[in-house]
Design a protein around this motif. Structure first.
Motif, PDB file in Angstrom:
ATOM      1  N   ILE A  34       0.891  -0.991   0.077  1.00 35.29           N
ATOM      2  CA  ILE A  34      -0.069  -0.144  -0.160  1.00 35.29           C
ATOM      3  C   ILE A  34       0.851   1.303   0.043  1.00 35.29           C
ATOM      4  O   ILE A  34       0.731   2.237  -0.840  1.00 35.29           O
ATOM      5  CB  ILE A  34      -0.937   0.030   1.204  1.00 35.29           C
ATOM      6  CG1 ILE A  34      -1.767  -1.266   1.307  1.00 35.29           C
ATOM      7  CG2 ILE A  34      -1.901   1.192   1.236  1.00 35.29           C
ATOM      8  CD1 ILE A  34      -2.549  -1.371   2.407  1.00 35.29           C
ATOM      9  N   GLY A  35       1.830   1.301   0.768  1.00 38.07           N
ATOM     10  CA  GLY A  35       2.949   2.268   0.938  1.00 38.07           C
ATOM     11  C   GLY A  35       3.904   2.332  -0.173  1.00 38.07           C
ATOM     12  O   GLY A  35       3.682   1.367  -1.220  1.00 38.07           O
ATOM     13  N   HIS A  36       4.785   3.232  -0.279  1.00 38.90           N
ATOM     14  CA  HIS A  36       5.917   2.819  -1.290  1.00 38.90           C
ATOM     15  C   HIS A  36       6.763   1.963  -1.108  1.00 38.90           C
ATOM     16  O   HIS A  36       7.265   1.204  -1.880  1.00 38.90           O
ATOM     17  CB  HIS A  36       6.740   4.273  -1.188  1.00 38.90           C
ATOM     18  CG  HIS A  36       5.927   5.479  -1.301  1.00 38.90           C
ATOM     19  ND1 HIS A  36       5.082   6.267  -0.472  1.00 38.90           N
ATOM     20  CD2 HIS A  36       5.784   6.112  -2.635  1.00 38.90           C
ATOM     21  CE1 HIS A  36       4.613   7.128  -1.170  1.00 38.90           C
ATOM     22  NE2 HIS A  36       4.884   7.321  -2.268  1.00 38.90           N
ATOM     23  N   PHE A  37       6.757   1.359   0.213  1.00 38.63           N
ATOM     24  CA  PHE A  37       7.851   0.195   0.611  1.00 38.63           C
ATOM     25  C   PHE A  37       7.303  -0.582   1.444  1.00 38.63           C
ATOM     26  O   PHE A  37       6.396  -0.015   2.573  1.00 38.63           O
ATOM     27  CB  PHE A  37       9.096   0.647   1.044  1.00 38.63           C
ATOM     28  CG  PHE A  37      10.008   1.408   0.200  1.00 38.63           C
ATOM     29  CD1 PHE A  37      10.664   0.864  -0.770  1.00 38.63           C
ATOM     30  CD2 PHE A  37       9.904   2.985   0.232  1.00 38.63           C
ATOM     31  CE1 PHE A  37      11.560   1.657  -1.579  1.00 38.63           C
ATOM     32  CE2 PHE A  37      10.798   3.628  -0.742  1.00 38.63           C
ATOM     33  CZ  PHE A  37      11.579   3.077  -1.635  1.00 38.63           C
ATOM     34  N   GLY A  38       7.364  -1.830   1.707  1.00 37.56           N
ATOM     35  CA  GLY A  38       6.921  -2.840   2.565  1.00 37.56           C
ATOM     36  C   GLY A  38       8.282  -3.728   3.481  1.00 37.56           C
ATOM     37  O   GLY A  38       8.653  -4.436   2.341  1.00 37.56           O
ATOM     38  N   SER A  39       8.431  -3.377   4.500  1.00 36.94           N
ATOM     39  CA  SER A  39       9.626  -4.037   5.205  1.00 36.94           C
ATOM     40  C   SER A  39       9.370  -5.318   5.826  1.00 36.94           C
ATOM     41  O   SER A  39       8.280  -5.176   6.866  1.00 36.94           O
ATOM     42  CB  SER A  39      10.388  -3.010   6.043  1.00 36.94           C
ATOM     43  OG  SER A  39      11.233  -3.599   6.785  1.00 36.94           O
ATOM     44  N   PHE A  40       9.823  -6.481   5.707  1.00 39.63           N
ATOM     45  CA  PHE A  40       9.239  -7.611   6.224  1.00 39.63           C
ATOM     46  C   PHE A  40      10.575  -8.238   6.880  1.00 39.63           C
ATOM     47  O   PHE A  40      11.915  -8.344   6.273  1.00 39.63           O
ATOM     48  CB  PHE A  40       8.742  -8.646   5.321  1.00 39.63           C
ATOM     49  CG  PHE A  40       7.583  -8.283   4.873  1.00 39.63           C
ATOM     50  CD1 PHE A  40       6.127  -8.480   5.119  1.00 39.63           C
ATOM     51  CD2 PHE A  40       7.320  -7.281   3.775  1.00 39.63           C
ATOM     52  CE1 PHE A  40       5.123  -8.460   4.561  1.00 39.63           C
ATOM     53  CE2 PHE A  40       6.257  -6.951   3.269  1.00 39.63           C
ATOM     54  CZ  PHE A  40       5.086  -7.485   3.920  1.00 39.63           C
ATOM     55  N   SER A  41      10.411  -9.012   8.197  1.00 39.35           N
ATOM     56  CA  SER A  41      11.488  -9.669   8.539  1.00 39.35           C
ATOM     57  C   SER A  41      11.286 -11.163   8.431  1.00 39.35           C
ATOM     58  O   SER A  41      10.227 -11.380   8.622  1.00 39.35           O
ATOM     59  CB  SER A  41      11.462  -9.344  10.173  1.00 39.35           C
ATOM     60  OG  SER A  41      12.395 -10.104  10.964  1.00 39.35           O
ATOM     61  N   LEU A  42      12.380 -11.803   8.606  1.00 42.80           N
ATOM     62  CA  LEU A  42      12.178 -13.131   8.539  1.00 42.80           C
ATOM     63  C   LEU A  42      13.176 -13.793   9.690  1.00 42.80           C
ATOM     64  O   LEU A  42      13.618 -15.273   9.501  1.00 42.80           O
ATOM     65  CB  LEU A  42      12.807 -13.864   7.195  1.00 42.80           C
ATOM     66  CG  LEU A  42      12.302 -13.387   5.782  1.00 42.80           C
ATOM     67  CD1 LEU A  42      13.029 -14.112   4.549  1.00 42.80           C
ATOM     68  CD2 LEU A  42      10.785 -13.686   5.686  1.00 42.80           C
ATOM     69  N   GLN A  43      13.308 -13.017  10.806  1.00 42.85           N
ATOM     70  CA  GLN A  43      14.114 -13.509  11.767  1.00 42.85           C
ATOM     71  C   GLN A  43      13.277 -14.777  12.705  1.00 42.85           C
ATOM     72  O   GLN A  43      12.099 -15.012  12.470  1.00 42.85           O
ATOM     73  CB  GLN A  43      14.060 -12.262  12.919  1.00 42.85           C
ATOM     74  CG  GLN A  43      14.786 -12.488  14.229  1.00 42.85           C
ATOM     75  CD  GLN A  43      13.739 -12.719  15.357  1.00 42.85           C
ATOM     76  OE1 GLN A  43      12.529 -12.760  15.214  1.00 42.85           O
ATOM     77  NE2 GLN A  43      14.072 -13.038  16.431  1.00 42.85           N
ATOM     78  N   SER A  44      14.072 -15.522  13.475  1.00 46.64           N
ATOM     79  CA  SER A  44      13.418 -16.698  13.875  1.00 46.64           C
ATOM     80  C   SER A  44      12.090 -16.780  14.579  1.00 46.64           C
ATOM     81  O   SER A  44      11.466 -17.817  14.328  1.00 46.64           O
ATOM     82  CB  SER A  44      14.514 -17.101  14.996  1.00 46.64           C
ATOM     83  OG  SER A  44      15.971 -17.335  14.534  1.00 46.64           O
ATOM     84  N   SER A  45      11.608 -15.554  15.161  1.00 45.08           N
ATOM     85  CA  SER A  45      10.434 -15.857  15.832  1.00 45.08           C
ATOM     86  C   SER A  45       9.180 -15.372  15.000  1.00 45.08           C
ATOM     87  O   SER A  45       8.031 -15.356  15.144  1.00 45.08           O
ATOM     88  CB  SER A  45      10.216 -14.742  17.067  1.00 45.08           C
ATOM     89  OG  SER A  45      10.514 -13.399  16.762  1.00 45.08           O
ATOM     90  N   LYS A  46       9.503 -14.895  13.801  1.00 45.35           N
ATOM     91  CA  LYS A  46       8.552 -14.185  12.887  1.00 45.35           C
ATOM     92  C   LYS A  46       7.698 -15.452  11.923  1.00 45.35           C
ATOM     93  O   LYS A  46       8.362 -16.598  11.952  1.00 45.35           O
ATOM     94  CB  LYS A  46       9.098 -13.518  11.726  1.00 45.35           C
ATOM     95  CG  LYS A  46       9.958 -12.349  12.249  1.00 45.35           C
ATOM     96  CD  LYS A  46       9.286 -11.306  13.141  1.00 45.35           C
ATOM     97  CE  LYS A  46       9.852 -10.197  13.698  1.00 45.35           C
ATOM     98  NZ  LYS A  46      10.826 -10.165  14.435  1.00 45.35           N
TER      99      LYS A  46
END
Length: 423
Positions: free
Chosen positions: A186-198
């Motif tokens: 929806i925004g200009h960027f979408g930031s996602f984490s793949l860290q262990s608890s995600k």
């Protein structure tokens, strides 16, 4: 003997909740394939596994151009840099989130401006964003927190009126949708984490969804030491775009590709059980279920949040969380408010931004009442594993909360005596 496990009574749930991460032979085979290929790292970027993950992830979220990278903190720094945001620019961030949301602007040379949250959702308050805008404001980082989404209609309206970049921090929002549109698209960027608890994990790693191929090419260039990438990166003979090595490895991408295969069923199960939890919690005195905005059409969550009124429930949220843990129900109080956060103390560092602009980091003068109330008194975050254990998993968690509420007076007295001894 007390009924409460924390005071010597029996646990509500003696058996453990399902472990995380989930893995099987597919993960072993995926990693083995990478080992045997001899192509382990991220260079040349992207590798076969990384390119495949980028394609799958954008498809899963329903749009955008995906750039996988080292983790879900550099994703936000890279987004700001790709948008041309840097030294002395202001970036508005919420007070209730992991410290990375406020640290990322500083890594790009920008200044995090901390604003309060909406008490009904715990996400960034649009009215607080509007009040914080100055001529130096260049971007908003809105966080989709726990299992909630920020009001993207309001945020995008503000951004469009003031010509601001919007970065969605979706570390908790894989698979979530607003009006049917995927979080991060929806925004200009979408930031996602793949860290262990995600809820989609490769152990570590991140992925940035970009609105245009030009922005994606700039992001890819930044994480690949400034090398040119088709679609908008620096062309031969043009100005060099300074970058660094923030590449994802092929091992991470291989695990993430298997995770994408599992994700739809896991997300469906969590969302179904979250609705069941909403209904069950609404019957407990002193418990407030956070508002479900009807525009938030699909929920997907890192952890499930609810609020308590300590005066009605009978204990503060830290005491409730300790008691729930003892009952066998994993939980957490959530993050500290950013201006009180032990993991976010820029003034104790020699970093450029807080030393050049100390007036922005006078935390003792900040008053962010909604974030303070949530972080210091109200919020309870239940582990996502509760929602992968079927109806029994939710029933056990609710039974534990009800048990603690019934015995709140005894628990509060025990907590008082413990604190006196600690002093």
């Amino acid at each position: 003997m007390s009924e409460l496990a924390i005071l010597g009574g029996p646990k509500t749930r003696p058996e453990p909740y399902p472990a995380w991460p989930v893995w099987d032979e597919r993960d072993i085979q995926a990693v083995t394939t990478v080992v045997q290929s001899g192509r382990w790292g991220g260079y040349p970027y992207p590798g076969l596994q990384t390119a495949e993950f980028a394609r799958r992830f954008a498809e899963m979220q329903g749009g955008g151009y995906a750039v996988p990278m080292a983790n879900g903190t550099v994703t936000m720094e890279v987004a700001l840099r790709a948008a041309g945001i840097g030294w002395g620019d202001e970036v508005i961030v919420p007070a209730y989130t992991f410290q990375a949301t406020a640290a990322a602007p500083m890594a790009a040379g920008a200044i995090p401006v901390i604003v309060d949250v909406d008490p009904e959702t715990y996400c960034i308050a649009p009215q607080a964003v509007e009040k914080a805008i100055t001529p130096k404001t260049r971007a908003i980082i809105c966080v989709h927190l726990g299992h909630q989404m920020a009001d993207m209609d309001a945020i995008m309206s503000i951004a469009e009126r003031h010509n601001l970049i919007v970065v969605e921090d979706c570390a908790h929002a894989h698979g979530a949708k607003w009006r049917g549109r995927g979080a991060g698209t929806i925004g200009h960027f979408g930031s996602f984490s793949l860290q262990s608890s995600k809820t989609l994990t490769a152990g570590e790693g991140g992925v940035l969804l970009c609105r245009t191929p030009e922005l994606a090419a700039k992001a890819a260039s930044i994480i690949d030491c400034g090398r040119s990438h088709p679609g908008g990166g620096p062309e031969e003979g043009s100005d060099f775009l300074m970058g660094a090595n923030y590449r994802m490895t092929e091992f991470q991408a291989a695990l993430a590709n298997v995770g994408v295969e599992r994700f739809p069923e896991q997300a469906r199960q969590r969302e179904e059980m979250a609705a069941y939890m909403d209904e069950a919690l609404s019957e407990i005195p002193g418990v407030r279920v956070l508002k479900r905005d009807p525009r938030h059409t699909t929920r997907s969550f890192y952890r499930y949040m609810f609020a308590i009124d300590p005066q009605v429930f009978g204990v503060e949220h830290d005491v409730l969380c300790a008691a729930l843990d003892a009952e066998g129900v994993g939980c957490w109080m959530g993050y500290e408010a950013m201006h009180h956060y032990t993991l976010f103390q820029p003034g104790k560092s020699r970093l450029a931004v807080p030393n050049a602009f100390p007036q922005y980091f006078q935390f003792e003068k900040m008053h962010l009442p909604e974030a303070e109330r949530a972080c210091e008194h109200e919020a309870v975050w239940l582990d996502e594993a509760v929602f992968r254990a079927g109806h029994k998993g939710v029933d056990d968690a609710v039974a534990a909360i009800k048990k603690i509420q019934r015995n709140a007076e005894e628990l509060a007295e025990a907590a008082r005596k413990f604190r006196e001894q600690e002093q």
